[in-house]
Each structure stands twice: as C-alpha cells, then as structure tokens.
Design a protein around this motif. Structure first.
Motif, PDB file in Angstrom:
ATOM      1  N   GLU A   1      38.665  27.753  14.341  1.00 42.06           N
ATOM      2  CA  GLU A   1      37.535  28.569  13.901  1.00 42.06           C
ATOM      3  C   GLU A   1      36.739  29.097  15.089  1.00 42.06           C
ATOM      4  O   GLU A   1      36.104  30.154  14.987  1.00 42.06           O
ATOM      5  N   ILE A   2      36.765  28.411  16.217  1.00 43.71           N
ATOM      6  CA  ILE A   2      36.124  28.928  17.432  1.00 43.71           C
ATOM      7  C   ILE A   2      36.765  30.248  17.841  1.00 43.71           C
ATOM      8  O   ILE A   2      36.091  31.195  18.257  1.00 43.71           O
ATOM      9  N   TRP A   3      38.090  30.319  17.697  1.00 42.72           N
ATOM     10  CA  TRP A   3      38.827  31.507  18.130  1.00 42.72           C
ATOM     11  C   TRP A   3      38.844  32.609  17.070  1.00 42.72           C
ATOM     12  O   TRP A   3      38.741  33.792  17.394  1.00 42.72           O
ATOM     13  N   HIS A   4      38.997  32.215  15.800  1.00 37.57           N
ATOM     14  CA  HIS A   4      39.288  33.229  14.778  1.00 37.57           C
ATOM     15  C   HIS A   4      38.297  33.252  13.625  1.00 37.57           C
ATOM     16  O   HIS A   4      38.460  34.050  12.703  1.00 37.57           O
ATOM     17  N   GLY A   5      37.281  32.425  13.645  1.00 38.12           N
ATOM     18  CA  GLY A   5      36.263  32.527  12.621  1.00 38.12           C
ATOM     19  C   GLY A   5      36.384  31.501  11.503  1.00 38.12           C
ATOM     20  O   GLY A   5      37.315  30.693  11.436  1.00 38.12           O
ATOM     21  N   PHE A   6      35.424  31.567  10.618  1.00 40.11           N
ATOM     22  CA  PHE A   6      35.231  30.577   9.560  1.00 40.11           C
ATOM     23  C   PHE A   6      36.429  30.500   8.606  1.00 40.11           C
ATOM     24  O   PHE A   6      37.037  31.518   8.256  1.00 40.11           O
ATOM     25  N   ARG A   7      36.747  29.292   8.170  1.00 39.57           N
ATOM     26  CA  ARG A   7      37.714  29.037   7.115  1.00 39.57           C
ATOM     27  C   ARG A   7      37.034  28.233   6.007  1.00 39.57           C
ATOM     28  O   ARG A   7      36.281  27.300   6.289  1.00 39.57           O
ATOM     29  N   HIS A   8      37.319  28.565   4.785  1.00 44.04           N
ATOM     30  CA  HIS A   8      36.736  27.794   3.683  1.00 44.04           C
ATOM     31  C   HIS A   8      37.349  26.408   3.592  1.00 44.04           C
ATOM     32  O   HIS A   8      36.656  25.437   3.275  1.00 44.04           O
ATOM     33  N   GLY A   9      38.672  26.319   3.843  1.00 41.31           N
ATOM     34  CA  GLY A   9      39.350  25.054   3.605  1.00 41.31           C
ATOM     35  C   GLY A   9      39.555  24.841   2.116  1.00 41.31           C
ATOM     36  O   GLY A   9      38.862  25.450   1.282  1.00 41.31           O
ATOM     37  N   PRO A  10      40.511  23.979   1.710  1.00 35.10           N
ATOM     38  CA  PRO A  10      40.816  23.805   0.282  1.00 35.10           C
ATOM     39  C   PRO A  10      39.611  23.414  -0.570  1.00 35.10           C
ATOM     40  O   PRO A  10      39.375  24.019  -1.622  1.00 35.10           O
ATOM     41  N   GLU A  11      38.849  22.426  -0.139  1.00 37.79           N
ATOM     42  CA  GLU A  11      37.732  21.986  -0.972  1.00 37.79           C
ATOM     43  C   GLU A  11      36.643  23.052  -1.076  1.00 37.79           C
ATOM     44  O   GLU A  11      36.087  23.295  -2.147  1.00 37.79           O
ATOM     45  N   GLY A  12      36.343  23.685   0.043  1.00 32.44           N
ATOM     46  CA  GLY A  12      35.341  24.748   0.017  1.00 32.44           C
ATOM     47  C   GLY A  12      35.787  25.918  -0.827  1.00 32.44           C
ATOM     48  O   GLY A  12      34.994  26.512  -1.577  1.00 32.44           O
ATOM     49  N   ALA A  13      37.070  26.273  -0.726  1.00 32.36           N
ATOM     50  CA  ALA A  13      37.598  27.394  -1.505  1.00 32.36           C
ATOM     51  C   ALA A  13      37.599  27.073  -2.995  1.00 32.36           C
ATOM     52  O   ALA A  13      37.263  27.927  -3.831  1.00 32.36           O
ATOM     53  N   ARG A  14      37.970  25.851  -3.345  1.00 32.56           N
ATOM     54  CA  ARG A  14      37.970  25.465  -4.765  1.00 32.56           C
ATOM     55  C   ARG A  14      36.562  25.588  -5.352  1.00 32.56           C
ATOM     56  O   ARG A  14      36.371  26.141  -6.445  1.00 32.56           O
ATOM     57  N   ALA A  15      35.572  25.115  -4.624  1.00 35.40           N
ATOM     58  CA  ALA A  15      34.205  25.154  -5.130  1.00 35.40           C
ATOM     59  C   ALA A  15      33.653  26.577  -5.175  1.00 35.40           C
ATOM     60  O   ALA A  15      32.960  26.954  -6.120  1.00 35.40           O
ATOM     61  N   SER A  16      33.966  27.361  -4.155  1.00 33.29           N
ATOM     62  CA  SER A  16      33.378  28.705  -4.050  1.00 33.29           C
ATOM     63  C   SER A  16      34.082  29.736  -4.917  1.00 33.29           C
ATOM     64  O   SER A  16      33.453  30.705  -5.358  1.00 33.29           O
ATOM     65  N   PHE A  17      35.388  29.569  -5.166  1.00 38.39           N
ATOM     66  CA  PHE A  17      36.157  30.606  -5.841  1.00 38.39           C
ATOM     67  C   PHE A  17      36.621  30.188  -7.236  1.00 38.39           C
ATOM     68  O   PHE A  17      37.362  30.924  -7.880  1.00 38.39           O
ATOM     69  N   GLY A  18      36.199  29.013  -7.689  1.00 41.56           N
ATOM     70  CA  GLY A  18      36.389  28.656  -9.082  1.00 41.56           C
ATOM     71  C   GLY A  18      37.789  28.261  -9.488  1.00 41.56           C
ATOM     72  O   GLY A  18      38.151  28.402 -10.676  1.00 41.56           O
ATOM     73  N   PHE A  19      38.590  27.751  -8.565  1.00 35.09           N
ATOM     74  CA  PHE A  19      39.926  27.289  -8.926  1.00 35.09           C
ATOM     75  C   PHE A  19      39.852  25.867  -9.477  1.00 35.09           C
ATOM     76  O   PHE A  19      38.943  25.092  -9.159  1.00 35.09           O
ATOM     77  N   ASP A  20      40.858  25.510 -10.300  1.00 34.21           N
ATOM     78  CA  ASP A  20      40.909  24.157 -10.842  1.00 34.21           C
ATOM     79  C   ASP A  20      41.269  23.140  -9.768  1.00 34.21           C
ATOM     80  O   ASP A  20      40.843  21.985  -9.820  1.00 34.21           O
ATOM     81  N   ALA A  21      42.082  23.591  -8.810  1.00 32.71           N
ATOM     82  CA  ALA A  21      42.492  22.707  -7.720  1.00 32.71           C
ATOM     83  C   ALA A  21      42.810  23.562  -6.507  1.00 32.71           C
ATOM     84  O   ALA A  21      43.113  24.765  -6.626  1.00 32.71           O
ATOM     85  N   ALA A  22      42.750  22.944  -5.332  1.00 34.91           N
ATOM     86  CA  ALA A  22      43.100  23.634  -4.091  1.00 34.91           C
ATOM     87  C   ALA A  22      43.741  22.631  -3.143  1.00 34.91           C
ATOM     88  O   ALA A  22      43.313  21.462  -3.078  1.00 34.91           O
TER      89      ALA A  22
END
Length: 449
Positions: A86-107
């Motif tokens: 992330e220092i080189w290429h920027g922020f990543r949500h990661g599976p848990e962050g993506a699941r919470a932010s984008f409304g998936f049942d699992a990630a």
C-alpha cells in the motif's frame, strides 16, 4: 452499495429460476503497456456493475440453489491488506473491509480461489461464466472443470450446463436506473464543458494535439475518471476519417474541426460530437452540409420515444440525409433517382457509411441486444428492439465527403457529425448533452467571443 447488492440479487434470482448454479465474474486484468509500465487500470464493467469495487485482482462468485428455501450467496475474492504494497500502490480494502463496505455475504483472499471455487462448482448444476473474453480466465475455469471430471469415480462431477453470464447481465444493464442516469448526466455535463472550451480555444495555428490537451484538462478539472474512449480531434480533410486519432495537424483558416470526445464519470460514459469552423464562420458549402446533418439529427431525436424501435431514429436520419444529398447536388438526381431510390439502393452510404446510434452506459459502445430477444430464433430473424424508458443511446448522423471526380469540388474534404447522448423516457426523450450548442448561429456566436 445498495444498488449493487440489488443487482446481485436480481442475477441470483435469474439463476435460481433456471435451476440454480454458480456464477464467476472476474474483473479486468492489469495490462503491460511497455517494459514494466502498466496501462492505466480500469475495472471490468460487468464486475463493477455487480460490485462497485474498483480494485484489481478481484472476482465475484455467486451461488444460487434451485431451492428457494436455501440462501443464496454473494462472495468476493480480493487482495489482502498489505501495508508494504500500500505504500507503493495505495489503499486496499482487504477481504474483511470489502465485505463490510460492499455488502457481500463473504469475502476471501484472491489466493483462496483454488480452495473454494472447485468445491462450489462440484455441487452446482450449472456454471455461469463469460467464456471467450479472457484467455487466461478461460484456461483457469477449464482447469477447474477438468479437475472435477478427473474425480468422476469418486462421485464428483462438474456442472452439466454452461450459461453465458453476460446474457442476463446485458438485459439488466440495458435499462438504467436513476442513479446510473445521474452519473450519465454528469458525464455529459463535463463533456459539454470540454466541447465549449475547445470551441473557444480553436484558432488557426493550433494543433489537434493541443485541442486534445484542452479536452483532457477539462475532463479532469471537473472530476471525470478518464476519457471514455480515445478522443477524436480531426481538422480539415481529417474530418472525413471517422475515427481519426489526434496528431500534429495544424488548424487552418477555413477548416472544419470535428471533435468526438466524452469523459467517464463514476464509470459511466458520455459520447458527444460537434463540428465547427476554425475561422469562426461556416463557409457556404460547409453551411449547406451542416444544415443537412443537423436536420437529420433532429429528425432522429424526435424518434427516440418509448414504443419506437431502435432503428426508427436511423431510418428518419437517413431519409433527411438522402434528400439533402439530392438537393445539394452531392448525389446526381439523374443517376440516383428519387429519395426512395437513394434509400432503397443505399446510395447514401457513400457519404454516410455507419449507423446513427449505439447503446451507451458503462461502456461507450454499451452492451445489450439491438433486436428483440426470442429463444430459438436467430438474431437476423428478430425485429429491432422496442425502446423502453431507461435505455440510453447516442444519435450521431453525419456526412463525410472525400474528393472524387463526380463530387462537386466545393464539398471536397467536408466531414460533419453532430452527436448527442439521449435517454428514453415515458414521454419525450431527455437529451443528456443538451448543454453543448449545435446550431450554426450559436456556435458562431461562441467563437466570435
């Protein structure tokens, strides 16, 4: 993220209604431009339509059982959090962050595909996947299926039925909801401002490259993601090249300048064309041709109404263009005959060789069948699509005149296109790009200032 969850639910309901299955929808790959330099990344439109997730290295897997009593699943596979990367290429949500932010049942981490997907496929009656779009993904999915076939003696088998997941998604994407239309309106507004900036900037001695730079500046300055497609900036004889790439050609007094350019905003495209005189005033010959094209465009826009067919705007434009070609002497009445002859024989195609419209949305040439859908009937045997509220399309007639012995010399190297983005509504259509002037009087007044 509610709109994306609703779209996933609609696709899952479609899958369940057809006996259930597993859908695999990957996003676009990152591609190398040259050496170790990548192209600017842009996510896959199908993937984004279902997720709103713009990171690379991600896959959606949807699981629908035919039994409505069993819960469907929407799963996202994506890159893990990695502080160093992330220092080189920027922020990543990661599976848990993506699941919470984008409304998936699992990630899960993208590396876990090999662990999860073959097991899901082994229990599925059907596979929904877009074969033929990416050779790497075709090979990956084929390897999973072959692995399952190799376990047949253990009672494991791959899905028996294959569906193209793009077919139901194309139908969904064809009708835009209000949030999509809002993004398209904003894209058109930004692109309209860029066209106006170009009109004010264009003058003899300026190059096509410089005009393109003004367009890109205006797109970015107002929050656009990127150009929706490579901008067409064509001066003089280049106006007769339908997809001319901007070059070092310098604008000259008396030339026409054709700009076909649109930005992408919130991943939705605009696509607008205007043709105007470098010197600020149209010549007599340019005026004659412009009046024909503009009249054809207005006739076509009047046909963009719910209940009309997709081909009705084109048919209306062609008749106006054909009559104008006869009246102006561009076509010889003694050789071409009446307007019905010109249309029937296709003589107009010498100067207007394309269609008047295409769908517009997440892609500039957006998805969706141009003919009515009917099971078991080949496309050629189906009537043109009936327009419905929520459909969005371009309207872009033109005339492109290359020098020839049988063409009046005053019309040589005149290329004119007028294009707007239009949304079908319950009543009169909505011209999304209405902020760009297109009458000759309006354009000349702007350039005079």
């Amino acid at each position: 993220m509610n709109q994306f969850a609703k779209r996933r639910a609609r696709l899952l309901a479609h899958m369940r209604g057809n006996g259930g299955g597993v859908a695999i929808i990957p996003t676009a790959r990152e591609l190398i431009r040259n050496g170790d330099v990548e192209y600017a990344y842009r996510h896959d439109s199908y993937f984004y339509y279902l997720s709103g997730f713009a990171e690379l290295d991600a896959v959606i897997v949807l699981v629908a059982d035919a039994d409505p009593g069993l819960a469907a699943q929407s799963i996202l596979f994506c890159r893990e959090k990695d502080a160093e990367r992330e220092i080189w290429h920027g922020f990543r949500h990661g599976p848990e962050g993506a699941r919470a932010s984008f409304g998936f049942d699992a990630a899960f981490p993208i590396a876990a595909l090999e662990q999860h997907v073959p097991a899901l496929l082994a229990a599925a009656p059907a596979l929904y996947f877009g074969f033929g779009r990416d050779a790497g993904w075709d090979a990956q999915v084929a390897s999973w299926l072959n692995r399952l076939r190799g376990q047949a003696r253990s009672g494991v088998a791959p899905p028996l039925v294959m569906h193209d997941v793009r077919a139901p998604l194309d139908e969904m994407r064809l009708l835009k909801d209000e949030e999509e239309l809002a993004s398209m309106r904003r894209a058109a507004q930004i692109s309209a401002g860029a066209q106006l900036r170009a009109m004010r900037f264009a003058r003899p001695g300026v190059s096509e490259y410089q005009i393109e730079a003004e367009l890109l500046h205006e797109f970015r300055r107002h929050g656009a993601d990127a150009p929706a497609y490579p901008s067409i900036v064509a001066a003089g004889a280049n106006t007769c090249v339908l997809h001319h790439n901007p070059g070092a050609t310098v604008l000259r007094q008396g030339d026409l300048l054709l700009i076909d350019a649109g930005c992408e905003y919130a991943s939705y495209a605009s696509d607008i064309t205007r043709t105007f005189p470098v010197g600020g005033r149209y010549s007599s010959a340019q005026r004659t041709m412009y009046e024909i094209v503009l009249a054809a465009q207005l006739a076509a826009i009047a046909q963009v109404r719910a209940g009309k067919r997709f081909t009705d705007p084109h048919d209306a434009a062609v008749r106006v263009l054909a009559q104008g070609m006869l009246d102006s002497g561009l076509l010889d009445k003694h050789k071409s005959g009446s307007i019905d002859d010109v249309v029937g024989n296709g003589d107009y195609r010498r100067f207007f060789m394309c269609r008047t419209s295409h769908w517009l949305g997440l892609d500039v040439h957006d998805v969706g069948d141009y003919r009515e859908t009917a099971a078991g009937i080949a496309s050629a045997g189906r009537p043109a699509r009936i327009l419905r509220p929520g459909m969005t399309l371009t309207v872009e007639p033109g005339i492109y005149i290359r020098p020839a012995a049988d063409v009046p010399e005053q019309y040589w190297n005149i290329g004119i296109r007028v294009e707007d983005d239009v949304a079908v509504t319950a009543g009169a259509c909505e011209v999304l790009s209405r902020d760009v002037p297109k009458t000759m009087a309006e354009i000349e007044a702007i350039m005079a200032r």
